[in-house]
Design an enzyme around this catalytic site. Structure first.
Site, PDB file in Angstrom:
ATOM      1  CG  ASN A   9      -1.532   1.338   1.510  1.00 22.93           C
ATOM      2  OD1 ASN A   9      -1.713   2.079   0.593  1.00 22.93           O
ATOM      3  ND2 ASN A   9      -2.145   1.212   2.615  1.00 22.93           N
ATOM      4  CD1 TRP A  10       3.504   0.880  -2.843  1.00 24.13           C
ATOM      5  CD2 TRP A  10       3.795   2.203  -4.913  1.00 24.13           C
ATOM      6  NE1 TRP A  10       3.994   0.285  -3.629  1.00 24.13           N
ATOM      7  CE2 TRP A  10       4.183   0.964  -4.909  1.00 24.13           C
ATOM      8  CE3 TRP A  10       3.641   3.145  -5.633  1.00 24.13           C
ATOM      9  CZ2 TRP A  10       4.937   0.603  -6.195  1.00 24.13           C
ATOM     10  CZ3 TRP A  10       4.234   2.776  -7.119  1.00 24.13           C
ATOM     11  CH2 TRP A  10       4.644   1.664  -7.150  1.00 24.13           C
ATOM     12  CE  LYS A  11      -0.018   3.617   4.683  1.00 18.48           C
ATOM     13  NZ  LYS A  11       0.013   3.412   6.271  1.00 18.48           N
ATOM     14  CG  HIS A  96      -5.594   2.019   5.247  1.00 22.10           C
ATOM     15  ND1 HIS A  96      -5.324   2.972   5.828  1.00 22.10           N
ATOM     16  CD2 HIS A  96      -4.826   1.223   5.143  1.00 22.10           C
ATOM     17  CE1 HIS A  96      -3.997   2.598   6.482  1.00 22.10           C
ATOM     18  NE2 HIS A  96      -3.755   1.519   5.901  1.00 22.10           N
ATOM     19  CD  GLU A  98      -2.747   5.807   6.726  1.00 22.88           C
ATOM     20  OE1 GLU A  98      -2.900   5.655   5.388  1.00 22.88           O
ATOM     21  OE2 GLU A  98      -1.860   5.117   7.325  1.00 22.88           O
ATOM     22  CD  GLU A 166      -3.566  -2.652   7.112  1.00 26.65           C
ATOM     23  OE1 GLU A 166      -2.423  -2.747   6.894  1.00 26.65           O
ATOM     24  OE2 GLU A 166      -4.041  -1.505   6.808  1.00 26.65           O
ATOM     25  N   GLY A 172       2.795   1.838  10.819  1.00 28.87           N
ATOM     26  CA  GLY A 172       3.678   2.938  10.827  1.00 28.87           C
ATOM     27  C   GLY A 172       4.327   3.501  12.172  1.00 28.87           C
ATOM     28  CB  SER A 212       5.027  -2.180  12.070  1.00 22.17           C
ATOM     29  OG  SER A 212       4.820  -0.762  12.473  1.00 22.17           O
ATOM     30  N   GLY A 233       2.740  -1.152   4.303  1.00 18.58           N
ATOM     31  CA  GLY A 233       2.894   0.529   3.895  1.00 18.58           C
ATOM     32  C   GLY A 233       4.168   0.798   3.517  1.00 18.58           C
ATOM     33  N   GLY A 234       4.927   1.463   4.486  1.00 19.88           N
ATOM     34  CA  GLY A 234       6.004   1.951   4.636  1.00 19.88           C
ATOM     35  C   GLY A 234       7.075   1.139   3.741  1.00 19.88           C
TER      36      GLY A 234
HETATM   37  P1  PGA Z   1       2.796   0.493   7.709  1.00 21.47           P
HETATM   38  O1  PGA Z   1       1.352   0.453   7.118  1.00 21.47           O
HETATM   39  O2  PGA Z   1       3.356  -0.910   7.044  1.00 21.47           O
HETATM   40  O3  PGA Z   1       3.872   1.387   7.443  1.00 21.47           O
HETATM   41  O4  PGA Z   1       2.817   0.053   9.267  1.00 21.47           O
HETATM   42  C1  PGA Z   1       0.553  -0.593   6.705  1.00 21.47           C
HETATM   43  C2  PGA Z   1      -0.584   0.029   6.244  1.00 21.47           C
HETATM   44  O5  PGA Z   1      -1.113   1.182   6.622  1.00 21.47           O
HETATM   45  O6  PGA Z   1      -1.381  -0.716   5.528  1.00 21.47           O
END
Ligand code: PGA
Length: 250
Positions: A9-11, A96, A98, A166, A172, A212, A233-234
């Protein structure tokens, strides 16, 4: 057998040059026969560009779809599931945390988006997970059960739907639940899915862990029972990290 899914997930990251470079690097690594699926979910600005590249083994996904059931019309700023599919995507993340937090998306909104994705022929990757306060108050299982009941459409199948657990406090932050906690939650999720969709669908549906995930913890997390992949994500923004995670499944 559930095939593992390694999803990035590149956000809101990626201008044309770097985004295309990263997509190419992932495609390069995924050449040949893999025993697991790889999905990248770039932001909308890159979806068409990457979707237009020559065919690769890598699945493409959007990070969201519009809530309206209409496939086109006066919805400024929205992109319908049909449009996403038209760009070459196979999947769409919905719900998600967010978006649930920053855009106040409720379970009902997430369910509608999942339905729209399924209707357009996409696989909906439905995100669920408790906050830190909910976990501290011993409400994690209850919150996640409600999210499943209210955000997963009743016509979901193992083909058109993937669940991503998640925990919000792990996204993150570098913090992850213990493998025991992950096992307990994923078993509870499968149980809830069986109640909602029947045990055959539940047994075949993939449940990803996200929050994470890194090359250093991926092997352990992905070995937990009922963990059928990862939403990253990251660490999906650097090819060495992303492939460092995926390659634990080679
Ligand atoms: P993260 O994000 O791997 O940076 O913790 C995961 C996500 O939000 O899908």
């Amino acid at each position: 057998m559930r095939r593992k899914l390694i999803a990035g997930n590149w956000k809101m990251n990626g201008l044309k040059e770097e985004g295309l470079k990263l997509a190419k690097a992932v495609a390069e690594k995924c050449r040949g026969n893999l025993s697991f699926d790889v999905l990248i979910c770039p932001p909308m600005n890159l979806l068409g560009l990457i979707g237009n590249q020559e065919h690769t083994n890598v699945l493409l996904g959007a990070q969201d779809v519009a809530e309206t059931t209409k496939t086109a019309g006066a919805f400024t700023g929205d992109v319908s599931a049909e449009m996403v599919k038209d760009l070459g995507a196979a999947c769409a993340i919905v719900g998600h945390s967010e978006r649930r937090t920053l855009h106040h998306e409720t379970n009902a909104v997430v369910c509608q988006k999942a339905q729209n994705a399924i209707q357009a022929g996409l696989t909906a990757v439905i995100c669920i997970g408790e906050t830190e306060a909910e976990r501290d108050n011993n409400q994690a299982l209850e919150v996640v059960a409600r999210q499943i009941k209210e955000s997963v459409p009743t016509n979901a199948t193992a083909e058109n739907c993937v669940i991503a657990y998640e925990p919000v406090w792990a996204i993150g932050t570098g913090k992850t639940p213990t493998t025991n906690d992950v096992a307990q939650m994923h078993a509870a999720i499968r149980h809830e899915l069986a109640t909602l969709l029947g045990s055959q669908t539940a047994d075949n549906m993939r449940i990803l862990y996200g929050g994470s995930v890194k090359p250093t913890n991926a092997k352990e997390l992905l070995a937990v029972e009922n963990v059928d992949g990862a939403l990253i994500g990251g660490a999906s923004l650097k090819i060495d990290d992303f492939w460092g995670i995926a390659s634990t499944q080679l």
